[in-house]
Design an enzyme around this catalytic site. Structure first.
Site, PDB file in Angstrom:
ATOM      1  N   ASP A 538     -11.465 -17.488  32.515  1.00  0.00           N
ATOM      2  CA  ASP A 538     -12.106 -18.031  31.318  1.00  0.00           C
ATOM      3  C   ASP A 538     -11.326 -17.633  30.075  1.00  0.00           C
ATOM      4  O   ASP A 538     -10.622 -16.628  30.061  1.00  0.00           O
ATOM      5  CB  ASP A 538     -13.539 -17.495  31.200  1.00  0.00           C
ATOM      6  CG  ASP A 538     -14.423 -18.064  32.300  1.00  0.00           C
ATOM      7  OD1 ASP A 538     -14.060 -19.129  32.847  1.00  0.00           O
ATOM      8  OD2 ASP A 538     -15.443 -17.425  32.623  1.00  0.00           O
ATOM      9  N   ASP A 540     -12.101 -16.173  27.512  1.00  0.00           N
ATOM     10  CA  ASP A 540     -12.807 -15.193  26.690  1.00  0.00           C
ATOM     11  C   ASP A 540     -12.256 -13.792  26.977  1.00  0.00           C
ATOM     12  O   ASP A 540     -11.310 -13.629  27.741  1.00  0.00           O
ATOM     13  CB  ASP A 540     -14.322 -15.254  26.954  1.00  0.00           C
ATOM     14  CG  ASP A 540     -14.645 -15.033  28.418  1.00  0.00           C
ATOM     15  OD1 ASP A 540     -13.740 -14.601  29.188  1.00  0.00           O
ATOM     16  OD2 ASP A 540     -15.791 -15.298  28.832  1.00  0.00           O
ATOM     17  N   ASP A 542     -13.371 -11.308  28.717  1.00  0.00           N
ATOM     18  CA  ASP A 542     -13.387 -10.918  30.133  1.00  0.00           C
ATOM     19  C   ASP A 542     -12.268 -11.599  30.907  1.00  0.00           C
ATOM     20  O   ASP A 542     -11.596 -10.992  31.740  1.00  0.00           O
ATOM     21  CB  ASP A 542     -14.720 -11.329  30.776  1.00  0.00           C
ATOM     22  CG  ASP A 542     -15.708 -10.167  30.769  1.00  0.00           C
ATOM     23  OD1 ASP A 542     -15.315  -9.068  30.278  1.00  0.00           O
ATOM     24  OD2 ASP A 542     -16.842 -10.365  31.241  1.00  0.00           O
TER      25      ASP A 542
END
Ligand code: 1YM
Length: 688
Positions: A538, A540, A542
């Site tokens: 992803d 993001d 993380d």
């Protein structure tokens, strides 16, 4: 040695010199530059023999302006008396008869060198002219020449101009001087190579301790300089080389120090031992062998053993080296047991363990040497192994018994123990990694959706963050060449883990199995099942973290895969901009503005928070379809930087994190990667 007095009657006579002219290769190996230098070594070797038998202590080699070379020693001088059988002086026999010389008589020259036992007559046979001077009370002179007899159609080579001439000039000097002109009709090149000559003379100085060897190069030297208007080059004379002298009173000990000068020593002084032993070669009477060695250890992990037989470098090794290694292994094993470095439970060291960081010189001197191998630089007499092994065991045991030297032996044993531990650890790793690779059936059940195609050149492995995105990717993929490996949660950060710890981790094992090419030192890119390994996470914080962890893993344990350009970052879009049938994707904020303009008024905007929000069709179109997707090829620099990134992100120092991201603003080469990191990392506040 050679206490016995010697006269010309002792010389054995074999045959004439035409044979050498007809087949020079048989006597000097080649007529190239190696052969050319060979005829110089023949003369140098005679001087060295004289020094090795303690009759001479200074040798001077000179390269003359006219292309000739000379060798001078201060020994006894060649025999000048006349051999009663052939009525020739010793000097004449030495230079005109093949294989002449008491040198083949073991009693006279027990440890003589002499390349392949040919000698000075070969040099004479292959020279335009050769002059010799012997200083023995008075000065003796003799000159030889080689010419082609057009009438008889044969070579008249090495022919004396006159018998040995006692000039009657009295001298207090001692020794022999030989000067010769290599024949241009024989050699492909007659140019002496300064580096070859100086290297060999230096080596001989190390091998013959206390002997001073001088090199004088009187030849004109030239340099090529660019003309004023760039119109070609001009040859300009430069000053000749300064004479050099080599003399090493430490002999082999100095040699070892010199060879390991660039490395950090494990202890200060090399160990040294020298001994004469009995040897019985098959088909020869009992004889003596002189064995001498010096050794040291460095903090390196490579071995450098230089071995010599009768001063000839045995680059290809042979039985003396075998004996040296086995003697060293036995001694170090014994010492490590008794000193407690090796415990009862520990297996003994193997050869590789004691070779790490070893820097050594081994020389043996003996008669009737058998040289083998591609370049005739391998000792082929098997009888040599045992005496050398014994010489190492007894020598090192004696030295180890010296209380002052005990700390050295402790360090050697410790070093071997480290090497052994490391070896055992890596073997364990290799075994686990191999098991992981071989068990892929077991390991990968329910995890990997493998592609059906078997051509690694075409196949791609997607490592996908999360089970749900993994599920979508499995639907989206083309099963012929795309495999999907979903990751559950974050993989282990291997940055501060040992290889064995890393292998405890299920996720890591699965990854190794999927790629199928081993791990760490045993990683073999040839076995990789995939040409492209694509990390899909992803966009993001993380996701970036997972990316960095995986890159760190590849950097540390499958670096060849990165080097070969097989590791990629997949780029899912951040936005979808659409109106009725018109759909555009934007991969970052800058692109978003563009795409909004493109779709026009009344557009709708979807922001993807993760891969899981996309449909299989969308994921295929935007991220997986080779025709439309964006991939970032990971460079080694990126992968290295990634491990720093996690260091920063995991650490609790906010300062460091900001600094890192500021510093890495210049990673923008490829580099959606770092850019995206920054883009999504709103804590940094900077935007490009
Ligand atoms: C510049 C090269 O050849 N030196 C040299 C060679 C010999 C001897 C001494 C020597 C003399 C005697 C005995 C002796 C050689 N001798 C032989 C042979 N320098 C150079 N210096 N042994 C050796 O006078 O008793 C060959 S070379 F054949 F005589 F043994």
């Amino acid at each position: 040695m050679a206490e016995k007095s010697y006269n010309a009657d002792d010389l054995k006579i074999l045959e004439g010199l035409e044979a050498v002219r007809i087949r020079p290769g048989m006597y000097i190996g080649s007529t190239g530059t190696r052969g050319l230098h060979h005829i110089l070594w023949e003369i140098v070797d005679n001087a060295i023999d004289e020094a090795a038998n303690d009759y001479a202590d200074e040798i001077t080699v000179k390269l003359w302006k006219d292309g000739s070379a000379s060798v001078r020693d201060n020994g006894r001088g060649m025999p000048t008396d006349v051999n009663t059988k052939v009525k020739m002086s010793g000097v004449e026999i030495i230079f005109t008869k093949l294989h002449a010389g008491g040198k083949f008589d073991n009693e006279n020259y027990a440890f003589s060198g002499g390349l392949h036992g040919v000698g000075a007559s070969v040099t004479n046979a292959l020279s335009e002219w050769l002059e010799v001077e012997v200083y023995r009370g008075s000065v003796y002179k003799m000159r030889f020449t080689s010419t082609y007899d057009k009438v008889k159609k044969k070579w008249q080579c090495g022919i004396p101009a006159a018998p040995l001439n006692n000039t009657g000039v009295k001298t207090k000097e001692k020794g022999t001087f030989v000067r010769f002109m290599p024949d241009k009709a024989v050699f492909d090149t007659v140019e002496w190579n300064y580096d070859v000559v100086s290297k060999r003379l230096k080596e001989l100085a190390f091998l013959n301790k206390g002997v001073k060897i001088n090199l004088i190069d009187e030849r004109d030297l030239y340099e090529y300089v660019e003309n004023e208007y760039g119109e070609g080059q001009t040859r300009v004379k430069i000053p000749p080389r300064e004479p050099v002298s080599y003399k090493y009173d430490g002999g082999l000990v100095d040699f070892v120090k010199y060879l390991s000068a660039d490395d950090t020593p494990l202890y200060s002084d090399p160990l040294y031992y020298s001994v004469i032993k009995d040897i019985q070669l098959k088909g020869f009477p009992p004889a003596k062998i002189k064995i001498e060695y010096a050794l040291a250890h460095t903090k390196n992990d490579t071995e450098s053993l230089y071995s010599f037989v009768n001063n000839i470098s045995t680059i290809e090794g042979g039985y003396h080296e075998t004996g040296f290694h086995s003697g060293l292994l036995k001694t170090v094993n014994d010492y490590a047991r008794t000193s407690g470095v090796l415990k009862a439970k520990d297996a003994p060291f193997i050869a590789d363990d004691i070779k790490e960081g070893l820097s050594a010189v081994l020389t043996v001197k003996m008669a009737n040497v058998q040289f083998e191998g591609q370049t005739k630089t391998k000792l082929g007499n098997p009888e040599v192994r045992l005496p050398v092994e014994q010489a190492v065991i007894e020598g090192l045991s004696k030295l180890a018994g010296d209380r002052k030297l005990k700390p050295i032996f402790d360090k050697i044993a410790q070093k071997a123990k480290f090497a052994a531990d490391d070896r055992i650890k890596h073997r364990a790793e290799r075994d686990v990694a191999k098991a992981a690779s071989e068990n892929d059936g077991l390991n990968l059940v329910g995890k990997l959706a493998a592609c059906s195609g078997r051509n690694p050149e075409q196949n791609e492995l997607f490592i996908v963050e999360g089970d749900s995105a993994g599920g979508t990717a499995k639907q989206a993929r083309v099963r012929q060449f795309q495999s999907i490996l979903p990751l559950r949660g974050k993989p282990l950060n291997v940055q501060k883990k040992t290889a064995l710890q890393a292998l405890q981790n299920e996720e890591i094992k699965t990854l190794i199995s999927a790629i199928g090419a081993g791990f760490n030192r045993s990683f073999d890119i040839e076995k990789s099942k995939y040409k492209k390994v694509i990390i899909l996470s992803d966009a993001d914080q993380d996701g970036m973290h997972i990316r960095c962890i995986l890159l760190t893993f590849f950097f540390k344990y499958m670096r060849d895969l990165v080097n070969a350009g097989c590791v990629y970052i997949g780029m899912p879009p951040l936005y979808k901009v659409y109106k009725k049938d018109v759909v555009e994707y934007a991969y970052d904020d800058a692109e978003l503005d563009e795409k909004i303009k493109l779709v026009g008024r009344g557009y709708q905007l979807q922001r993807y928070k993760g891969l899981g929000e996309m449909s299989a069709d969308q994921l295929w179109e935007t991220t997986m379809d080779p025709h439309t997707r964006n991939l970032i090829q990971v460079t080694v620099d990126d992968a290295a930087a990634a491990s720093q990134v996690i260091e920063m992100l995991m650490g609790d120092k906010v300062e460091g994190r900001k600094e890192f991201l500021a510093q890495n603003a210049n990673f923008n080469k490829v580099d959606g990667f770092i850019e995206r990191v920054k883009f999504k990392n709103d804590s940094t506040g900077d935007s490009d």
